[in-house]
Motif scaffolding. Structure first.
Motif, PDB file in Angstrom:
ATOM      1  N   PRO A  47      -7.050   5.761  -6.361  1.00 36.00           N
ATOM      2  CA  PRO A  47      -7.252   7.195  -6.147  1.00 36.00           C
ATOM      3  C   PRO A  47      -8.179   7.517  -4.979  1.00 36.00           C
ATOM      4  O   PRO A  47      -8.072   8.597  -4.383  1.00 36.00           O
ATOM      5  CB  PRO A  47      -7.856   7.673  -7.474  1.00 36.00           C
ATOM      6  CG  PRO A  47      -7.328   6.711  -8.474  1.00 36.00           C
ATOM      7  CD  PRO A  47      -7.325   5.390  -7.772  1.00 36.00           C
ATOM      8  N   ASP A  48      -9.079   6.602  -4.640  1.00 34.74           N
ATOM      9  CA  ASP A  48     -10.014   6.854  -3.540  1.00 34.74           C
ATOM     10  C   ASP A  48      -9.445   6.484  -2.182  1.00 34.74           C
ATOM     11  O   ASP A  48     -10.182   6.432  -1.187  1.00 34.74           O
ATOM     12  CB  ASP A  48     -11.331   6.103  -3.773  1.00 34.74           C
ATOM     13  CG  ASP A  48     -12.273   6.881  -4.686  1.00 34.74           C
ATOM     14  OD1 ASP A  48     -12.030   8.081  -4.890  1.00 34.74           O
ATOM     15  OD2 ASP A  48     -13.241   6.287  -5.186  1.00 34.74           O
ATOM     16  N   PRO A  53     -12.075   6.399   5.828  1.00 30.98           N
ATOM     17  CA  PRO A  53     -12.441   5.008   6.094  1.00 30.98           C
ATOM     18  C   PRO A  53     -13.536   4.535   5.146  1.00 30.98           C
ATOM     19  O   PRO A  53     -14.533   5.208   4.946  1.00 30.98           O
ATOM     20  CB  PRO A  53     -12.943   5.053   7.542  1.00 30.98           C
ATOM     21  CG  PRO A  53     -12.310   6.271   8.126  1.00 30.98           C
ATOM     22  CD  PRO A  53     -12.231   7.270   7.006  1.00 30.98           C
ATOM     23  N   GLY A  54     -13.350   3.389   4.557  1.00 30.56           N
ATOM     24  CA  GLY A  54     -14.330   2.856   3.629  1.00 30.56           C
ATOM     25  C   GLY A  54     -13.756   1.677   2.876  1.00 30.56           C
ATOM     26  O   GLY A  54     -12.634   1.222   3.146  1.00 30.56           O
ATOM     27  N   VAL A  55     -14.513   1.177   1.919  1.00 24.37           N
ATOM     28  CA  VAL A  55     -14.102  -0.020   1.182  1.00 24.37           C
ATOM     29  C   VAL A  55     -12.788   0.173   0.434  1.00 24.37           C
ATOM     30  O   VAL A  55     -11.893  -0.677   0.532  1.00 24.37           O
ATOM     31  CB  VAL A  55     -15.220  -0.457   0.217  1.00 24.37           C
ATOM     32  CG1 VAL A  55     -14.752  -1.618  -0.659  1.00 24.37           C
ATOM     33  CG2 VAL A  55     -16.462  -0.871   1.003  1.00 24.37           C
ATOM     34  N   ARG A  58      -9.837   0.235   3.003  1.00 24.12           N
ATOM     35  CA  ARG A  58      -9.712  -1.024   3.738  1.00 24.12           C
ATOM     36  C   ARG A  58      -9.222  -2.154   2.847  1.00 24.12           C
ATOM     37  O   ARG A  58      -8.287  -2.878   3.190  1.00 24.12           O
ATOM     38  CB  ARG A  58     -11.067  -1.395   4.352  1.00 24.12           C
ATOM     39  CG  ARG A  58     -11.014  -2.669   5.212  1.00 24.12           C
ATOM     40  CD  ARG A  58     -12.346  -2.946   5.879  1.00 24.12           C
ATOM     41  NE  ARG A  58     -13.389  -3.255   4.909  1.00 24.12           N
ATOM     42  CZ  ARG A  58     -14.402  -2.441   4.624  1.00 24.12           C
ATOM     43  NH1 ARG A  58     -14.484  -1.266   5.224  1.00 24.12           N
ATOM     44  NH2 ARG A  58     -15.319  -2.786   3.738  1.00 24.12           N
ATOM     45  N   GLU A  59      -9.831  -2.302   1.686  1.00 27.86           N
ATOM     46  CA  GLU A  59      -9.473  -3.406   0.804  1.00 27.86           C
ATOM     47  C   GLU A  59      -8.088  -3.210   0.178  1.00 27.86           C
ATOM     48  O   GLU A  59      -7.331  -4.167   0.023  1.00 27.86           O
ATOM     49  CB  GLU A  59     -10.532  -3.562  -0.291  1.00 27.86           C
ATOM     50  CG  GLU A  59     -11.910  -3.932   0.236  1.00 27.86           C
ATOM     51  CD  GLU A  59     -11.913  -5.246   0.995  1.00 27.86           C
ATOM     52  OE1 GLU A  59     -11.128  -6.153   0.628  1.00 27.86           O
ATOM     53  OE2 GLU A  59     -12.673  -5.379   1.968  1.00 27.86           O
ATOM     54  N   SER A  60      -7.761  -1.985  -0.192  1.00 25.26           N
ATOM     55  CA  SER A  60      -6.469  -1.740  -0.843  1.00 25.26           C
ATOM     56  C   SER A  60      -5.305  -1.950   0.117  1.00 25.26           C
ATOM     57  O   SER A  60      -4.292  -2.561  -0.244  1.00 25.26           O
ATOM     58  CB  SER A  60      -6.430  -0.314  -1.404  1.00 25.26           C
ATOM     59  OG  SER A  60      -7.386  -0.152  -2.419  1.00 25.26           O
ATOM     60  N   THR A  61      -5.424  -1.454   1.342  1.00 22.43           N
ATOM     61  CA  THR A  61      -4.337  -1.637   2.304  1.00 22.43           C
ATOM     62  C   THR A  61      -4.200  -3.104   2.709  1.00 22.43           C
ATOM     63  O   THR A  61      -3.082  -3.599   2.882  1.00 22.43           O
ATOM     64  CB  THR A  61      -4.563  -0.767   3.550  1.00 22.43           C
ATOM     65  OG1 THR A  61      -5.882  -1.008   4.079  1.00 22.43           O
ATOM     66  CG2 THR A  61      -4.424   0.702   3.217  1.00 22.43           C
TER      67      THR A  61
END
Length: 234
Positions: A47-48, A53-55, A58-61
């Motif tokens: 959901p976030d 731009p952020g954790v 970045r991590e999910s993609t």
């Protein structure tokens, strides 16, 4: 609202608990349980993705760009793709998710928009069902993976709602109700979300049957058993 650590910890614990219960109680294969636990954990960040731009973004993609091509490998093989085509297709999917989808999420979403909604949770679950094509022979396993993502996604939304209640000062914050909504304030995101939901729902209902027919059509015909004739027995 709840912080990143709270979200990821909660979804991870739920994923581990669900995977362990499925393995012990229902005999679901361990790899499937581990995959479902991992999907539940990661979906706690989804959901976030609209937070810029952020954790989480970045991590999910990065995770999706690496994992989705591998999960679609079996489906690409069933479509009769050559090995070279599969490699090119996997690379294209990686680039689209890692950079294309990432760019769209950074520039075309607003925080607490339709990503924080019940339709978004359903979309995430249906996408998981369609992507988990390696489980094509067992629809129940695909449903299990989709349910794991739904649980992780919903844990984020519910935590945000809980954090919107200030028990110390006995008041409800303005953010209350914005995480588990059915529609947002803007017309275009609402139309886009429900259009995607309807399209994915149609694919979820039709894709297993269609892929099953396609797979059988590509299978080499079974050799007919040679029945000895009267002449051959003489």
């Amino acid at each position: 609202m709840a912080g990143f650590r709270t979200h990821i910890t909660t979804s991870t614990l739920l994923g581990i608990a669900g995977g362990a219960a499925a393995f012990v109680r229902y005999g679901v294969p361990l790899p499937t349980c581990m995959l479902a636990a991992g999907l539940c954990s990661v979906s706690g960040m989804l959901p976030d993705l609209d937070s810029g731009p952020g954790v989480p973004l970045r991590e999910s993609t990065a995770f999706a760009a690496a994992v989705v091509p591998m999960m679609l490998l079996n489906q690409m093989e069933q479509l009769g793709w050559a090995p070279e085509t599969i490699v090119l297709g996997g690379g294209a999917i990686y680039l689209v998710i890692r950079f294309g989808v990432g760019w769209l999420l950074r520039h075309c979403t607003v925080h607490r928009g339709m990503f924080h909604s019940l339709p978004a949770a359903a979309i995430a679950a249906e996408l998981t069902f369609l992507i988990c094509a390696h489980e094509h022979e067992n629809i129940a396993h695909r449903v299990f993976n989709a349910a794991a993502v739904l649980v992780g996604f919903m844990s984020h939304l519910l935590l945000d709602e809980i954090w919107s209640v200030d028990l110390l000062h006995v008041r409800i914050k303005k953010s209350f109700g914005t995480a588990t909504k059915m529609w947002g304030e803007k017309f275009v995101p609402n139309v886009a979300a429900y259009s995607i939901l309807i399209a994915l729902s149609f694919l979820v209902l039709k894709e297993p049957k269609w892929m099953g027919r396609h797979r059988r059509a590509n299978e080499p015909p079974a050799q007919m058993a040679k029945v000895p004739t009267t002449a051959s027995r003489m």
